[in-house]
Design a protein around this motif. Structure first.
Motif, PDB file in Angstrom:
ATOM      1  N   LEU A 176       0.492  -1.479   0.332  1.00 44.03           N
ATOM      2  CA  LEU A 176       0.093  -0.020  -0.383  1.00 44.03           C
ATOM      3  C   LEU A 176       0.669   1.538   0.008  1.00 44.03           C
ATOM      4  N   ILE A 177       2.084   0.735   0.827  1.00 43.80           N
ATOM      5  CA  ILE A 177       3.260   2.355   0.419  1.00 43.80           C
ATOM      6  C   ILE A 177       3.102   2.888  -0.905  1.00 43.80           C
ATOM      7  N   PHE A 178       3.117   2.129  -2.074  1.00 46.44           N
ATOM      8  CA  PHE A 178       2.570   3.037  -3.329  1.00 46.44           C
ATOM      9  C   PHE A 178       1.415   3.656  -3.596  1.00 46.44           C
ATOM     10  N   PRO A 179       0.424   2.925  -3.355  1.00 45.68           N
ATOM     11  CA  PRO A 179      -0.922   4.192  -4.250  1.00 45.68           C
ATOM     12  C   PRO A 179      -0.580   5.397  -3.146  1.00 45.68           C
ATOM     13  N   VAL A 180      -0.241   4.834  -2.069  1.00 43.75           N
ATOM     14  CA  VAL A 180      -0.555   5.623  -1.039  1.00 43.75           C
ATOM     15  C   VAL A 180       0.783   7.177  -1.199  1.00 43.75           C
ATOM     16  N   LEU A 181       2.325   6.951  -1.794  1.00 39.37           N
ATOM     17  CA  LEU A 181       3.372   8.024  -2.203  1.00 39.37           C
ATOM     18  C   LEU A 181       2.460   8.572  -3.445  1.00 39.37           C
ATOM     19  N   LEU A 182       1.536   7.837  -4.382  1.00 37.16           N
ATOM     20  CA  LEU A 182       0.941   8.288  -5.196  1.00 37.16           C
ATOM     21  C   LEU A 182      -0.347   9.305  -5.497  1.00 37.16           C
ATOM     22  N   LEU A 183      -0.557   9.239  -4.503  1.00 38.87           N
ATOM     23  CA  LEU A 183      -1.616   9.911  -3.585  1.00 38.87           C
ATOM     24  C   LEU A 183      -1.058  11.013  -3.284  1.00 38.87           C
ATOM     25  N   GLN A 184      -0.041  11.276  -2.292  1.00 40.19           N
ATOM     26  CA  GLN A 184       0.058  12.296  -1.725  1.00 40.19           C
ATOM     27  C   GLN A 184       0.963  13.054  -2.448  1.00 40.19           C
ATOM     28  N   SER A 185       1.802  12.195  -3.448  1.00 44.00           N
ATOM     29  CA  SER A 185       2.750  12.783  -5.050  1.00 44.00           C
ATOM     30  C   SER A 185       1.839  14.079  -5.509  1.00 44.00           C
ATOM     31  N   VAL A 186       0.613  13.629  -6.097  1.00 46.38           N
ATOM     32  CA  VAL A 186      -0.487  14.690  -6.421  1.00 46.38           C
ATOM     33  C   VAL A 186      -0.884  15.226  -5.498  1.00 46.38           C
ATOM     34  N   PHE A 187      -1.373  15.436  -4.928  1.00 49.79           N
ATOM     35  CA  PHE A 187      -1.574  16.629  -3.104  1.00 49.79           C
ATOM     36  C   PHE A 187      -0.818  17.386  -3.047  1.00 49.79           C
ATOM     37  N   ASN A 188       0.607  16.675  -3.054  1.00 48.59           N
ATOM     38  CA  ASN A 188       1.746  18.016  -2.648  1.00 48.59           C
ATOM     39  C   ASN A 188       1.999  18.679  -4.039  1.00 48.59           C
ATOM     40  N   ALA A 189       1.964  17.732  -5.203  1.00 47.81           N
ATOM     41  CA  ALA A 189       2.054  19.006  -6.339  1.00 47.81           C
ATOM     42  C   ALA A 189       1.529  20.084  -7.162  1.00 47.81           C
ATOM     43  N   GLY A 190      -0.111  19.845  -6.610  1.00 48.96           N
ATOM     44  CA  GLY A 190      -1.358  21.102  -6.692  1.00 48.96           C
ATOM     45  C   GLY A 190      -1.074  21.761  -5.871  1.00 48.96           C
ATOM     46  N   LEU A 191      -0.507  21.701  -4.095  1.00 48.81           N
ATOM     47  CA  LEU A 191      -0.252  22.303  -3.112  1.00 48.81           C
ATOM     48  C   LEU A 191       0.927  23.358  -3.537  1.00 48.81           C
ATOM     49  N   ALA A 192       1.337  22.660  -4.173  1.00 50.94           N
ATOM     50  CA  ALA A 192       3.481  23.621  -4.606  1.00 50.94           C
ATOM     51  C   ALA A 192       2.894  24.335  -5.781  1.00 50.94           C
ATOM     52  N   LEU A 193       2.181  23.954  -6.698  1.00 56.74           N
ATOM     53  CA  LEU A 193       1.502  24.750  -7.594  1.00 56.74           C
ATOM     54  C   LEU A 193       0.842  26.045  -7.232  1.00 56.74           C
ATOM     55  N   PHE A 194       0.345  25.850  -6.712  1.00 52.51           N
ATOM     56  CA  PHE A 194      -0.559  26.903  -5.973  1.00 52.51           C
ATOM     57  C   PHE A 194       0.129  27.724  -5.215  1.00 52.51           C
ATOM     58  N   MET A 195       0.776  27.530  -4.553  1.00 56.40           N
ATOM     59  CA  MET A 195       1.860  28.607  -3.645  1.00 56.40           C
ATOM     60  C   MET A 195       2.691  29.118  -4.912  1.00 56.40           C
ATOM     61  N   ALA A 196       3.119  28.505  -5.787  1.00 57.15           N
ATOM     62  CA  ALA A 196       4.093  28.655  -6.505  1.00 57.15           C
ATOM     63  C   ALA A 196       4.029  30.098  -7.018  1.00 57.15           C
ATOM     64  N   ARG A 197       2.515  30.496  -7.616  1.00 61.64           N
ATOM     65  CA  ARG A 197       1.809  31.146  -8.092  1.00 61.64           C
ATOM     66  C   ARG A 197       1.925  32.202  -7.029  1.00 61.64           C
ATOM     67  N   ILE A 198       1.382  32.031  -6.045  1.00 59.50           N
ATOM     68  CA  ILE A 198       1.621  32.858  -5.099  1.00 59.50           C
ATOM     69  C   ILE A 198       2.304  33.648  -4.225  1.00 59.50           C
ATOM     70  N   GLY A 199       2.816  33.095  -4.832  1.00 57.39           N
ATOM     71  CA  GLY A 199       5.042  32.932  -4.679  1.00 57.39           C
ATOM     72  C   GLY A 199       5.582  34.359  -4.647  1.00 57.39           C
ATOM     73  N   ALA A 200       5.156  33.822  -6.475  1.00 55.08           N
ATOM     74  CA  ALA A 200       6.019  34.433  -7.513  1.00 55.08           C
ATOM     75  C   ALA A 200       5.134  35.880  -7.379  1.00 55.08           C
ATOM     76  N   LYS A 201       4.105  36.155  -6.517  1.00 57.11           N
ATOM     77  CA  LYS A 201       3.447  37.084  -6.912  1.00 57.11           C
ATOM     78  C   LYS A 201       3.953  38.172  -5.503  1.00 57.11           C
ATOM     79  N   THR A 202       3.901  37.343  -4.370  1.00 58.22           N
ATOM     80  CA  THR A 202       3.926  38.277  -2.692  1.00 58.22           C
ATOM     81  C   THR A 202       5.795  37.739  -2.330  1.00 58.22           C
ATOM     82  N   THR A 203       6.509  37.600  -2.856  1.00 64.50           N
ATOM     83  CA  THR A 203       7.225  37.088  -2.597  1.00 64.50           C
ATOM     84  C   THR A 203       7.724  36.064   0.020  1.00 64.50           C
TER      85      THR A 203
END
Length: 299
Positions: A176-203
């Motif tokens: 089950l480690i593999f599906p857990v890591l896959l789901l968490q990776s997609v979740f983390n990528a979404g958060l990283a994309l969200f914060m990348a836009r905010i961080g680009a505007k507000t350093t």
């Protein structure tokens, strides 16, 4: 002197944008439609992996212990948290195999924490690359998420040794480690994309995020059991805490690695909730980032 005669359109009623369109000119860096953008991003998948691997290698070349710090950092954090929360505050009461429980929580949460922090700085710290080359800017926060995933995979070997050394057996649940890591990776990528836009505007967001993430960590059952602390709390408190995505990924990884964590300790409907968080945050973060594609690297 004869007058110049060419094909330049001199109609006075055309605006600049209409005149450019009439002659086949387009805006540099215009945001492509989302399907086209996704195809471009997929075609850069090899660049994302190569960029992530190169950055990860360069990250530790100046350190005397090199990539050993990938493992030492979460281990040292776990040791400090065990001293404070396990021995001094006694939050280990009622938790079988607290060492494995704590180390798993620290390793898993650090994956999310590091991905968010790196994503927040991914645009601002790479303006030279953005201005020099044309590529979908989403490559950067996704690549930094891949870097953190590579670090976690390297650290999982050490975590497995800790789990086995504390008495947990190898079981089919390790798959089950593999599906857990896959789901968490997609979740983390979404958060990283969200914060990348905010961080680009507000350093300044890069300075604030460590405090936000530390607060999130304290609410995510890294050091304590939510079921123990909410046994006497109102039902809505337990429901809200059990919907915390960081807690869900922690619990799923503990369930995968530790036979001392039975399914009865997992929040109800834990797998549908984990999938829902991954899809929701992954897609929302991707679209949110794409909508500002024209703005990255300008100004």
């Amino acid at each position: 002197m004869s007058e110049y005669s060419g094909s330049v359109d001199t109609r006075p009623n055309l605006s600049g944008a209409e005149l450019a369109a009439a002659h086949g000119l387009s805006i540099t860096g215009r945001r492509p439609p989302l399907p086209s953008y996704t195809r471009q991003l997929w075609s850069r998948r090899h660049f994302i992996m190569a960029f992530a691997t190169a950055r990860l290698t360069a990250m530790y070349t100046a350190a005397r212990l090199g990539q050993i710090w990938q493992v030492m950092t979460p281990l040292l954090n776990a040791a400090v948290y065990y001293l404070i929360f396990g021995l001094l505050l006694g939050t280990n009461r009622g938790i079988p195999n607290f060492i494995a429980y704590l180390c798993t929580g620290v390793f898993v949460f650090q994956f999310t924490q590091s991905a968010v922090l790196a994503g927040t700085r991914s645009i601002a710290d790479n303006l030279g690359l953005i201005r020099a080359l044309h590529f979908p800017r989403a490559c950067l926060p996704i690549a930094f998420t891949v870097i953190q995933l590579q670090q976690l995979i390297f650290s999982m070997g050490v975590l497995a040794v800790i789990v086995l050394a504390t008495g947990e057996p190898v079981s089919w649940r390790w798959l089950l480690i593999f599906p857990v890591l896959l789901l968490q990776s997609v979740f983390n990528a979404g958060l990283a994309l969200f914060m990348a836009r905010i961080g680009a505007k507000t350093t300044d967001m890069a300075q604030l995020m460590p405090f936000v993430l530390r607060t999130w960590m304290y609410l995510s059952g890294v050091f304590w059991s939510v079921s123990s602390f909410t046994s006497d709390a109102p039902g809505w408190v337990s429901a809200v805490l059990n919907l915390n995505p960081a807690l869900i990924f922690n619990d799923l990884m503990r369930y995968a690695l530790m036979m001392s964590v039975p399914a009865s300790l997992l929040p109800s409907h834990v797998w549908p909730v984990a999938i829902g968080w991954s899809v929701l945050v992954g897609l929302a973060g991707y679209v949110f980032f794409w909508r500002a594609e024209e703005e990255y690297g300008r100004g």
